[in-house]
Design a protein around this motif. Structure first.
Motif, PDB file in Angstrom:
ATOM      1  N   SER A 142      -2.460   4.774   5.870  1.00  0.00           N
ATOM      2  CA  SER A 142      -3.663   4.094   5.385  1.00  0.00           C
ATOM      3  C   SER A 142      -4.163   3.066   6.393  1.00  0.00           C
ATOM      4  O   SER A 142      -3.444   2.683   7.324  1.00  0.00           O
ATOM      5  N   PHE A 143      -5.379   2.602   6.166  1.00  0.00           N
ATOM      6  CA  PHE A 143      -5.903   1.541   7.021  1.00  0.00           C
ATOM      7  C   PHE A 143      -5.103   0.252   6.816  1.00  0.00           C
ATOM      8  O   PHE A 143      -4.858  -0.489   7.774  1.00  0.00           O
ATOM      9  N   ASN A 144      -4.675   0.005   5.592  1.00  0.00           N
ATOM     10  CA  ASN A 144      -3.816  -1.172   5.357  1.00  0.00           C
ATOM     11  C   ASN A 144      -2.533  -1.095   6.177  1.00  0.00           C
ATOM     12  O   ASN A 144      -2.071  -2.106   6.708  1.00  0.00           O
TER      13      ASN A 144
ATOM     14  N   GLN B 114     -13.600   2.056   4.044  1.00  0.00           N
ATOM     15  CA  GLN B 114     -13.802   3.514   3.947  1.00  0.00           C
ATOM     16  C   GLN B 114     -15.165   3.927   4.493  1.00  0.00           C
ATOM     17  O   GLN B 114     -15.333   5.039   4.978  1.00  0.00           O
TER      18      GLN B 114
ATOM     19  N   TYR C 107     -20.004  -9.062  -3.038  1.00  0.00           N
ATOM     20  CA  TYR C 107     -19.174 -10.229  -3.367  1.00  0.00           C
ATOM     21  C   TYR C 107     -19.800 -11.523  -2.843  1.00  0.00           C
ATOM     22  O   TYR C 107     -19.097 -12.494  -2.607  1.00  0.00           O
TER      23      TYR C 107
ATOM     24  N   LEU D 114      -7.796  -4.415  -2.190  1.00  0.00           N
ATOM     25  CA  LEU D 114      -8.243  -5.011  -3.452  1.00  0.00           C
ATOM     26  C   LEU D 114      -8.353  -3.910  -4.503  1.00  0.00           C
ATOM     27  O   LEU D 114      -9.088  -2.946  -4.324  1.00  0.00           O
TER      28      LEU D 114
ATOM     29  N   ALA E 188      -2.271   0.431   9.014  1.00  0.00           N
ATOM     30  CA  ALA E 188      -2.677   0.151  10.400  1.00  0.00           C
ATOM     31  C   ALA E 188      -2.799  -1.364  10.617  1.00  0.00           C
ATOM     32  O   ALA E 188      -2.423  -1.879  11.676  1.00  0.00           O
TER      33      ALA E 188
ATOM     34  N   GLY F 132     -13.292  -2.007  -1.023  1.00  0.00           N
ATOM     35  CA  GLY F 132     -14.238  -0.899  -1.026  1.00  0.00           C
ATOM     36  C   GLY F 132     -15.654  -1.465  -0.999  1.00  0.00           C
ATOM     37  O   GLY F 132     -16.571  -0.866  -0.437  1.00  0.00           O
ATOM     38  N   GLY F 133     -15.827  -2.624  -1.600  1.00  0.00           N
ATOM     39  CA  GLY F 133     -17.141  -3.259  -1.722  1.00  0.00           C
ATOM     40  C   GLY F 133     -17.595  -3.928  -0.438  1.00  0.00           C
ATOM     41  O   GLY F 133     -16.795  -4.190   0.472  1.00  0.00           O
TER      42      GLY F 133
ATOM     43  N   THR G 226      -8.245  -5.511   2.266  1.00  0.00           N
ATOM     44  CA  THR G 226      -9.385  -4.608   2.469  1.00  0.00           C
ATOM     45  C   THR G 226     -10.086  -4.429   1.125  1.00  0.00           C
ATOM     46  O   THR G 226      -9.475  -4.557   0.065  1.00  0.00           O
TER      47      THR G 226
ATOM     48  N   ARG H 220     -13.779   0.666  12.557  1.00  0.00           N
ATOM     49  CA  ARG H 220     -12.437   0.325  12.047  1.00  0.00           C
ATOM     50  C   ARG H 220     -11.523  -0.118  13.190  1.00  0.00           C
ATOM     51  O   ARG H 220     -10.727  -1.049  13.024  1.00  0.00           O
TER      52      ARG H 220
ATOM     53  N   HIS I 202       0.869  -1.187   0.000  1.00  0.00           N
ATOM     54  CA  HIS I 202       0.000   0.000   0.000  1.00  0.00           C
ATOM     55  C   HIS I 202       0.899   1.229   0.000  1.00  0.00           C
ATOM     56  O   HIS I 202       1.874   1.283   0.754  1.00  0.00           O
TER      57      HIS I 202
ATOM     58  N   TRP J  37      -9.168  -3.426  -8.504  1.00  0.00           N
ATOM     59  CA  TRP J  37      -9.670  -4.127  -9.692  1.00  0.00           C
ATOM     60  C   TRP J  37      -9.716  -5.636  -9.451  1.00  0.00           C
ATOM     61  O   TRP J  37      -9.287  -6.424 -10.305  1.00  0.00           O
ATOM     62  N   THR J  38     -10.193  -5.977  -8.272  1.00  0.00           N
ATOM     63  CA  THR J  38     -10.346  -7.376  -7.814  1.00  0.00           C
ATOM     64  C   THR J  38      -9.027  -8.158  -7.750  1.00  0.00           C
ATOM     65  O   THR J  38      -9.026  -9.386  -7.663  1.00  0.00           O
TER      66      THR J  38
HETATM   67  C1  LIG Z   1      -7.269   1.337  -8.422  1.00  0.00           C
HETATM   68  C2  LIG Z   1      -8.318   0.902  -7.435  1.00  0.00           C
HETATM   69  C3  LIG Z   1      -9.108  -0.187  -7.741  1.00  0.00           C
HETATM   70  C4  LIG Z   1     -10.044  -0.642  -6.812  1.00  0.00           C
HETATM   71  N1  LIG Z   1     -10.773  -1.764  -7.102  1.00  0.00           N
HETATM   72  C5  LIG Z   1     -11.605  -2.276  -6.178  1.00  0.00           C
HETATM   73  C6  LIG Z   1     -12.297  -3.514  -6.427  1.00  0.00           C
HETATM   74  O1  LIG Z   1     -12.142  -4.153  -7.461  1.00  0.00           O
HETATM   75  N2  LIG Z   1     -13.137  -3.983  -5.465  1.00  0.00           N
HETATM   76  C7  LIG Z   1     -13.336  -3.315  -4.277  1.00  0.00           C
HETATM   77  O2  LIG Z   1     -14.075  -3.807  -3.433  1.00  0.00           O
HETATM   78  N3  LIG Z   1     -12.675  -2.161  -4.012  1.00  0.00           N
HETATM   79  C8  LIG Z   1     -11.827  -1.616  -4.924  1.00  0.00           C
HETATM   80  N4  LIG Z   1     -11.131  -0.465  -4.652  1.00  0.00           N
HETATM   81  C9  LIG Z   1     -11.301   0.154  -3.306  1.00  0.00           C
HETATM   82  C10 LIG Z   1     -10.155  -0.262  -2.381  1.00  0.00           C
HETATM   83  O3  LIG Z   1     -10.171  -1.658  -2.177  1.00  0.00           O
HETATM   84  C11 LIG Z   1     -10.294   0.461  -1.046  1.00  0.00           C
HETATM   85  O4  LIG Z   1     -10.159   1.848  -1.300  1.00  0.00           O
HETATM   86  C12 LIG Z   1      -9.234   0.005  -0.048  1.00  0.00           C
HETATM   87  O5  LIG Z   1      -9.413  -1.363   0.267  1.00  0.00           O
HETATM   88  C13 LIG Z   1      -9.331   0.797   1.235  1.00  0.00           C
HETATM   89  O6  LIG Z   1      -8.223   0.501   2.065  1.00  0.00           O
HETATM   90  P1  LIG Z   1      -7.144   1.619   2.385  1.00  0.00           P
HETATM   91  O7  LIG Z   1      -6.120   1.097   3.325  1.00  0.00           O
HETATM   92  O8  LIG Z   1      -6.644   2.255   1.146  1.00  0.00           O
HETATM   93  O9  LIG Z   1      -8.105   2.645   3.150  1.00  0.00           O
HETATM   94  P2  LIG Z   1      -7.832   4.174   3.609  1.00  0.00           P
HETATM   95  O10 LIG Z   1      -8.604   5.050   2.687  1.00  0.00           O
HETATM   96  O11 LIG Z   1      -6.369   4.416   3.783  1.00  0.00           O
HETATM   97  O12 LIG Z   1      -8.462   4.147   5.038  1.00  0.00           O
HETATM   98  C14 LIG Z   1      -9.852   4.147   5.263  1.00  0.00           C
HETATM   99  C15 LIG Z   1     -10.066   5.007   6.515  1.00  0.00           C
HETATM  100  O13 LIG Z   1      -9.432   4.382   7.647  1.00  0.00           O
HETATM  101  C16 LIG Z   1      -8.767   5.386   8.402  1.00  0.00           C
HETATM  102  N5  LIG Z   1      -7.739   4.802   9.254  1.00  0.00           N
HETATM  103  C17 LIG Z   1      -6.409   4.693   9.024  1.00  0.00           C
HETATM  104  N6  LIG Z   1      -5.797   4.163  10.098  1.00  0.00           N
HETATM  105  C18 LIG Z   1      -6.758   3.897  11.004  1.00  0.00           C
HETATM  106  C19 LIG Z   1      -6.746   3.325  12.307  1.00  0.00           C
HETATM  107  N7  LIG Z   1      -5.601   2.929  12.881  1.00  0.00           N
HETATM  108  N8  LIG Z   1      -7.905   3.182  12.960  1.00  0.00           N
HETATM  109  C20 LIG Z   1      -9.082   3.578  12.406  1.00  0.00           C
HETATM  110  N9  LIG Z   1      -9.162   4.142  11.163  1.00  0.00           N
HETATM  111  C21 LIG Z   1      -8.011   4.294  10.473  1.00  0.00           C
HETATM  112  C22 LIG Z   1      -8.250   6.332   7.331  1.00  0.00           C
HETATM  113  O14 LIG Z   1      -7.897   7.587   7.884  1.00  0.00           O
HETATM  114  C23 LIG Z   1      -9.437   6.409   6.382  1.00  0.00           C
HETATM  115  O15 LIG Z   1     -10.373   7.358   6.850  1.00  0.00           O
HETATM  116  C24 LIG Z   1     -10.215   0.027  -5.559  1.00  0.00           C
HETATM  117  C25 LIG Z   1      -9.426   1.145  -5.284  1.00  0.00           C
HETATM  118  C26 LIG Z   1      -8.481   1.582  -6.192  1.00  0.00           C
HETATM  119  C27 LIG Z   1      -7.615   2.771  -5.850  1.00  0.00           C
END
Ligand SMILES: Cc1cc2nc3c(=O)[nH]c(=O)nc-3n(C[C@H](O)[C@H](O)[C@H](O)COP(=O)(O)OP(=O)(O)OC[C@H]3O[C@@H](n4cnc5c(N)ncnc54)[C@H](O)[C@@H]3O)c2cc1C
Length: 223
Positions: free
Chosen positions: A14-16, A190, A152, A100, A18, A146-147, A144, A197, A9, A102-103
């Motif tokens: 990011s949450f990942n 998210q 799924y 995840l 964390a 988005g869906g 993690t 979380r 990541h 694009w899956t």
């Molecule tokens: C190119 C692309 C393709 C994608 N394709 C898919 C797909 O095919 N299927 C699907 O389901 N999703 C898809 N997504 C969505 C993606 O999976 C999610 O955006 C991702 O999993 C979120 O995880 P993150 O770590 O990036 O979250 P972040 O956005 O970093 O975190 C989410 C929230 O958690 C907060 N946080 C961070 N640390 C902590 C903590 N310690 N305690 C509590 N909160 C905290 C952050 O501040 C933020 O508010 C896609 C995204 C992208 C960019």
């Protein structure tokens, strides 16, 4: 246990991240030895090619598998690959932490699979699946999305998440002989509240404390 976390990541807050930090702290508290490959921080090159090798068997025609086999036989991998392979040899369990996209895993991790799980290092003729060269080690995805689980679920438009992950679980990890544990999934992180979380991180820590009890996925036995 010796545990390698492969983390993919780009954002350290990011949450990942964390989840990765939770894993490091929890596992070390349990007495495990932990190493992390933070692929973005390492600026890991995900593009397989001639640069993977110290010397070439056939510089006139680049054939990736031929060169991977030659490098495996001659300790001829470039330093970044050799270092990752040394971590794999050391590890009893490999955790993969990624969002995840694009899956699939982010491209930087796909490139890690391409370059590090090389022919004759991780698999070879007659050494695939149950006889893969990494047999005896375990692997688990921690991801993690988005869906939501409904998106799924069985009969959903996207299809079950385990089907989407088959290419990693079965065609990469099990292919190389690893025992693949059921994944940990942070759904729609998210859209969760801060408290939800935090609870998810606690659930992940609790699972890692009982990591020996996480069941393995069962795959059909290839003929
Ligand atoms: C190119 C692309 C393709 C994608 N394709 C898919 C797909 O095919 N299927 C699907 O389901 N999703 C898809 N997504 C969505 C993606 O999976 C999610 O955006 C991702 O999993 C979120 O995880 P993150 O770590 O990036 O979250 P972040 O956005 O970093 O975190 C989410 C929230 O958690 C907060 N946080 C961070 N640390 C902590 C903590 N310690 N305690 C509590 N909160 C905290 C952050 O501040 C933020 O508010 C896609 C995204 C992208 C960019």
């Amino acid at each position: 246990m010796n545990i390698l976390i492969v983390f993919a990541h780009p954002e350290p807050k990011s949450f990942n991240a964390a989840m990765k930090n939770t894993a490091v702290t929890t596992l070390m508290d349990q007495g495990h030895s932990v190493k992390v490959s933070d692929l973005y921080e390492m600026n890991f090159n995900p593009v397989g090619g001639r640069g993977d090798f110290l010397q070439m068997k056939n510089p006139d025609y680049f054939h990736y598998l031929v060169e991977q086999a030659y490098a495996s036989d001659t300790e001829g991998f470039a330093k970044d690959i050799a270092e990752e392979q040394a971590k794999i040899k050391w590890a009893d369990l490999i955790l993969f932490q990624f969002p995840l996209w694009w899956t699939d895993p982010p491209a930087i991790l796909k490139g890690w699979f391409d370059r590090v799980l090389a022919y004759k290092f991780a698999y070879a003729g007659g050494h695939r699946f149950e006889k893969g060269l990494l047999k005896g080690k375990k692997a688990m995805l921690s991801i993690t999305t988005g869906g939501s689980p409904d998106e799924y679920g069985e009969g959903s438009r996207k299809g079950p998440l385990l089907d989407r992950l088959y290419s990693v679980h079965h065609e990469k990890l099990f292919y190389c002989g690893l025992e693949v544990l059921e994944p940990f999934v942070g759904w729609g992180v998210q859209s969760l509240s801060e408290e939800e979380r935090e609870l998810l991180l606690k659930e992940y820590a609790a699972l890692l404390i009982e990591i020996d009890d996480v069941p393995a996925l069962s795959f059909y036995q290839p003929v």
